[in-house]
Design a protein around this motif. Sequence first.
Motif, PDB file in Angstrom:
ATOM      1  N   PRO A 312      42.757  10.172  27.315  1.00 41.47           N
ATOM      2  CA  PRO A 312      43.198   9.768  28.651  1.00 41.47           C
ATOM      3  C   PRO A 312      44.552  10.335  29.057  1.00 41.47           C
ATOM      4  O   PRO A 312      44.912  10.303  30.237  1.00 41.47           O
ATOM      5  CB  PRO A 312      43.247   8.231  28.559  1.00 41.47           C
ATOM      6  N   ASP A 313      45.303  10.867  28.082  1.00 40.14           N
ATOM      7  CA  ASP A 313      46.612  11.436  28.405  1.00 40.14           C
ATOM      8  C   ASP A 313      46.541  12.944  28.632  1.00 40.14           C
ATOM      9  O   ASP A 313      47.565  13.632  28.665  1.00 40.14           O
ATOM     10  CB  ASP A 313      47.632  11.106  27.317  1.00 40.14           C
ATOM     11  N   GLU A 314      45.328  13.468  28.827  1.00 41.50           N
ATOM     12  CA  GLU A 314      45.127  14.836  29.269  1.00 41.50           C
ATOM     13  C   GLU A 314      44.413  14.778  30.618  1.00 41.50           C
ATOM     14  O   GLU A 314      43.511  13.958  30.807  1.00 41.50           O
ATOM     15  CB  GLU A 314      44.288  15.633  28.260  1.00 41.50           C
ATOM     16  N   TYR A 315      44.809  15.644  31.552  1.00 43.87           N
ATOM     17  CA  TYR A 315      44.398  15.443  32.941  1.00 43.87           C
ATOM     18  C   TYR A 315      43.769  16.695  33.548  1.00 43.87           C
ATOM     19  O   TYR A 315      44.245  17.815  33.334  1.00 43.87           O
ATOM     20  CB  TYR A 315      45.615  15.033  33.788  1.00 43.87           C
ATOM     21  N   VAL A 316      42.705  16.463  34.292  1.00 45.99           N
ATOM     22  CA  VAL A 316      42.103  17.492  35.137  1.00 45.99           C
ATOM     23  C   VAL A 316      42.357  17.075  36.578  1.00 45.99           C
ATOM     24  O   VAL A 316      42.101  15.934  36.958  1.00 45.99           O
ATOM     25  CB  VAL A 316      40.598  17.636  34.860  1.00 45.99           C
ATOM     26  N   LEU A 317      42.855  18.005  37.361  1.00 47.35           N
ATOM     27  CA  LEU A 317      43.345  17.696  38.702  1.00 47.35           C
ATOM     28  C   LEU A 317      42.394  18.251  39.766  1.00 47.35           C
ATOM     29  O   LEU A 317      41.959  19.400  39.693  1.00 47.35           O
ATOM     30  CB  LEU A 317      44.739  18.316  38.869  1.00 47.35           C
ATOM     31  N   TYR A 318      42.079  17.421  40.748  1.00 47.65           N
ATOM     32  CA  TYR A 318      41.327  17.838  41.926  1.00 47.65           C
ATOM     33  C   TYR A 318      42.239  17.675  43.136  1.00 47.65           C
ATOM     34  O   TYR A 318      42.789  16.588  43.357  1.00 47.65           O
ATOM     35  CB  TYR A 318      40.078  16.979  42.132  1.00 47.65           C
TER      36      TYR A 318
END
Length: 552
Positions: A312-318
Amino acid sequence: MKLRALLLASLMIPAAAQAKAPPVPVVQPVALNQPALAEMVKTLSSDEFEGRAPGTAGEQKTVAYLIDRFKAAGLQPGNKGSWTQDVPIVEITANNVAGLAITGGTQTMLFAPGKDFVAGSYRAVDRTAIADAELVFVGFGINAPELGWNDYAGIDMKGKVAVILVNDADFETATEEGPFKGRRMTYYGRWTYKFEEAARQGARGALIIHDTFPAAYGWNVVESSWTGAQYFVQKANKGMDQTEANGWIQKPVAEAILSAAGQDLARLTAAAKQRGFKAVPLGLKASLNFDNQLRTAMSKNVVGILLGKKRPDEYVLYTGHWDHLGRCKANEKGDDICNGAVDNATGTAMLAALAEANVKAGPADRSQVFLAVALEESGLLGSEYYAANPIYPLARTVGGVNMDALSPGSASRDFEVVGGDKSELTRYVKAVTRAMGLTQSAESDIERGYYYRSDHFSMAKRGVPMFNLGRGSDWVKGGKAAGEAAAERYNKEAYHGPADEFDPNWDWSGMLQDGELFYRLGRSLAMTSDWPNWHLTDEFRSIRDKSLKGGK
């Protein structure tokens, strides 16, 4: 630009992921909610929202509506319990604009605002007044030490007004060969860079010569975009490090000014395309003045998150921008609302549609952040503010998808990658498009510099790889003729004008195809332990490497 330091404990994840890239996860097709997508575009682009200008009642309605849609999609508030991120802005509206007066020739020339030139100030001051400032032709206004190119070499611009050519020096090249990538526009060709560089050189003002082909849009776009309120992120120095006035002049105006100086625009343009060009003082002086109506406001980015189940502390951004131009120059029917249906109610609605689809599919391994940003039309300011003040550290942001101006019309047989093959995200693009039966076409209109004109760029220039691609022009219904005609028609008739309105008769098959492409790309990135980077020779590689090592 500063990035937040990467926590020491996080360093092992990117390093391990880089050792051997795992297979691209297989993501199944998705059935997007087309009626909800259409209703959202219709609502956001309705006259009730007044063109979604930042700092207006239209913004308040837009933000409230987006929060409701993000909630309904099943997201959680993305900013420490809040749905929004404040973006402090100052609105500057030029009023009582006097004509642009040019003296020093055989007679005084006076050019009309709107018709002949547009101008505004980046400085938050009550009045702008430039009197008898020396004009200097500075070619393309580029200072690129790594290329051995400096159009300002040997000239002191303090107190002077720069006259600048649009695009960069090799834009007429048919290929991508040349110091500035030939036909493909680089950031040095963008108007934003030219104004920034003129300020760094100490210029008092800057005037870009408009020419439709190298600018990639007509004077109507310049006039509508520079008329009325202009928005900037608030700065402690009130923008006093910028030029006093920035603007554009019509090409015939530039020709008349240069002729009065005993020069020829075509000859100077040819000279400016050569390495070693020297700026040319014109022996003329410029005067212009206008009042600045100032208003401070707090615009907002809207942000929601779907927490990852494994990392959860890695993020994919839209990302997609919710703003448009608001009230603008009225057309022949008296319509003065630039509704921005395609640009970018479509991309904003797609954010909510993809959020809903991902929630229904269940949390991915990584967290997925959905960011509707403000002030794209004012120079990518909402995404720029987020990138400079990230809610989620950019060094923990694996990558992302940007959605801007999705076109109604047929699905396509092909797709295009904006900016070319720049990063290891290409591996994902190939896997997903192969699964969708799409072929890659050469990027169209590479001279228009689209890579530097949307919100992914705010992240990319700070090292975060971002997908930037979309449907090609080889449409299933009508082939290339139909796809190219639709794009040309939109650019000429609707882009940044009142005609960019919702049409209940739109063909949604193409946008649904876009949505599936974005869903699969983002979801596959969120379901892997991979940590894609820019290619070794890319301009952003060193920035990313530094951030992943905990650099500033």
